[in-house]
Design a protein around this motif. Sequence first.
Motif, PDB file in Angstrom:
ATOM      1  N   PHE A   1     -20.726  61.137  42.535  1.00 31.34           N
ATOM      2  CA  PHE A   1     -21.465  60.747  41.406  1.00 31.34           C
ATOM      3  C   PHE A   1     -21.412  59.103  41.230  1.00 31.34           C
ATOM      4  O   PHE A   1     -22.487  58.412  40.774  1.00 31.34           O
ATOM      5  N   TYR A   2     -20.398  58.680  41.308  1.00 30.85           N
ATOM      6  CA  TYR A   2     -20.185  57.040  41.185  1.00 30.85           C
ATOM      7  C   TYR A   2     -21.067  56.505  42.086  1.00 30.85           C
ATOM      8  O   TYR A   2     -21.579  55.523  41.644  1.00 30.85           O
ATOM      9  N   TYR A   3     -21.187  56.878  43.380  1.00 32.06           N
ATOM     10  CA  TYR A   3     -22.173  56.255  44.241  1.00 32.06           C
ATOM     11  C   TYR A   3     -23.552  55.959  43.830  1.00 32.06           C
ATOM     12  O   TYR A   3     -24.305  55.259  44.369  1.00 32.06           O
ATOM     13  N   MET A   4     -24.009  57.186  42.963  1.00 30.67           N
ATOM     14  CA  MET A   4     -25.340  57.057  42.627  1.00 30.67           C
ATOM     15  C   MET A   4     -25.412  56.253  41.256  1.00 30.67           C
ATOM     16  O   MET A   4     -26.729  56.179  40.629  1.00 30.67           O
ATOM     17  N   LYS A   5     -24.433  55.601  40.898  1.00 32.75           N
ATOM     18  CA  LYS A   5     -24.687  54.977  39.413  1.00 32.75           C
ATOM     19  C   LYS A   5     -25.664  53.775  39.548  1.00 32.75           C
ATOM     20  O   LYS A   5     -25.711  53.069  40.543  1.00 32.75           O
TER      21      LYS A   5
ATOM     22  N   THR B   1     -27.841  52.039  48.645  1.00 39.21           N
ATOM     23  CA  THR B   1     -28.137  52.109  47.425  1.00 39.21           C
ATOM     24  C   THR B   1     -27.873  53.397  46.746  1.00 39.21           C
ATOM     25  O   THR B   1     -27.719  54.392  47.448  1.00 39.21           O
ATOM     26  N   PRO B   2     -27.824  53.342  45.529  1.00 37.32           N
ATOM     27  CA  PRO B   2     -27.669  54.801  44.514  1.00 37.32           C
ATOM     28  C   PRO B   2     -28.586  55.863  45.072  1.00 37.32           C
ATOM     29  O   PRO B   2     -28.376  56.761  45.123  1.00 37.32           O
ATOM     30  N   TYR B   3     -29.952  55.412  45.478  1.00 35.24           N
ATOM     31  CA  TYR B   3     -30.784  56.684  45.859  1.00 35.24           C
ATOM     32  C   TYR B   3     -30.439  57.030  47.251  1.00 35.24           C
ATOM     33  O   TYR B   3     -30.540  58.262  47.413  1.00 35.24           O
ATOM     34  N   ASP B   4     -29.982  56.276  48.180  1.00 30.13           N
ATOM     35  CA  ASP B   4     -29.248  56.652  49.378  1.00 30.13           C
ATOM     36  C   ASP B   4     -28.512  57.553  49.202  1.00 30.13           C
ATOM     37  O   ASP B   4     -28.019  58.788  49.930  1.00 30.13           O
ATOM     38  N   ALA B   5     -27.269  57.351  48.187  1.00 28.92           N
ATOM     39  CA  ALA B   5     -26.453  58.275  47.767  1.00 28.92           C
ATOM     40  C   ALA B   5     -26.701  59.670  47.624  1.00 28.92           C
ATOM     41  O   ALA B   5     -26.304  60.601  47.623  1.00 28.92           O
ATOM     42  N   PHE B   6     -27.749  59.449  46.551  1.00 27.19           N
ATOM     43  CA  PHE B   6     -28.509  60.801  46.091  1.00 27.19           C
ATOM     44  C   PHE B   6     -29.016  61.591  46.880  1.00 27.19           C
ATOM     45  O   PHE B   6     -28.808  63.047  47.182  1.00 27.19           O
TER      46      PHE B   6
END
Length: 428
Positions: A349-353, A367-372
Amino acid sequence: MKHICLYFQLHQPFRLKRYRFFDIGNDHYYYDDFRNEEIMRQITQKCYLPANRLMKEIIAEHPSFRVSFSISGTALEQLESYSPEVLDSFRDLAATGQVEFLAETYAHSLSSLYDVEEFYNQTMIHSRRMEELFGLKPRVLRNTELIFSDEIATQVAEMGFRVMLTEGAKHILGWKSPNYLYKAASAPDLTLLLRNPRLSDAISALFSRYDWNEFPLTADKMIRWIGETPEEEQIFNLFMNYEVLGSLHPQETGIFDFFRALPVLAAKSEIVSFATPSELIDTYQPVAKFSAVYPISWTGEEKDVATWLGNVLQQGARDKLEQWGERVRMIDDQRLLQDWLYLQSADHFYYMKTRGGDAGNFSPYDTPYDAFNNYMNVLSDFLLRVEARYPSTIENEELKALLTTIKNQDKQIKKLEETVKRLKTKTV
């Protein structure tokens, strides 16, 4: 006598590999083993081993020194696989009797915010694991990222813990000091140790900052700051990540020398000593109630949980976990249950911040979007596996009753088999 309560957190998640949309349904292994091993071995050499050697040397030289740790279950598993010598060194520290190990959620998860049963299960699993490794059942809970609220306090008290760590958040304390014991307003039997943000951050965040107006931080300066506080303030909780030693602040910054000198100068002061959380609650009494209607943590200026659940990406991922928790816990499949734990680590979840920029050097994503997208692809495959075993067309209550019947039948069959075996033995 003023007491320093020194606590370190150790956590490493199982980082996910690049998992494309086309992998869903075809690839059921989600983890970047190479990266996980590489990072664990690096941190072992920079931090864990030299820091543990330092702690052992300090303990040998200073009988009054105390230190506390919590180690997440996912970190323990990776230490066992990649750096078992670190676990051996922690066992050596435990054998000194001057170290306390705390409980936390096994997967370093946010379950306390969305799933009461999952929070309980992970905490109990972790407590048992710590007892197996170090011989003592934890008395103190350190929730993920020091997350706390009145609702969480009630759950923690019901688990049987006497003490919980959390942040000395200024917007909660107001004019009051974090340098006392407090009790949870919603659970009066639960004692709270509040992190001292100023002193903790001076070490964890500012130690090697040349532009900090108090640079350089020395052990002498830290002891002097503590000594200058009002006489009645006797508890100074310095809580931080263990990576402060050697990783976040490299050894050449003098961070190891700082901690080596701290007990020396504390002893010379004759007014500062060290204590574990359990020793503090056996010595002092809470002075007031501490209440947090909304969850707080030790992260960010606001000390809230927006770092992990502050945007729609994070909330969407959280909602999906919340929807499936009850069904997954019915599963009798160790591989699925293991994946379920690993996928709940707060790091994903932190990677999506997006608030305050992206997750920077700590994120394996651009990017956070890649993480999501990567996380949701993995989660989609995981839920397909759950669906294949236990179709969503069957309601949870119906499924629970069916599984209970099957388990009871299995027990009955085993009893009958044992009876038959006994009768055959007698006949022979």
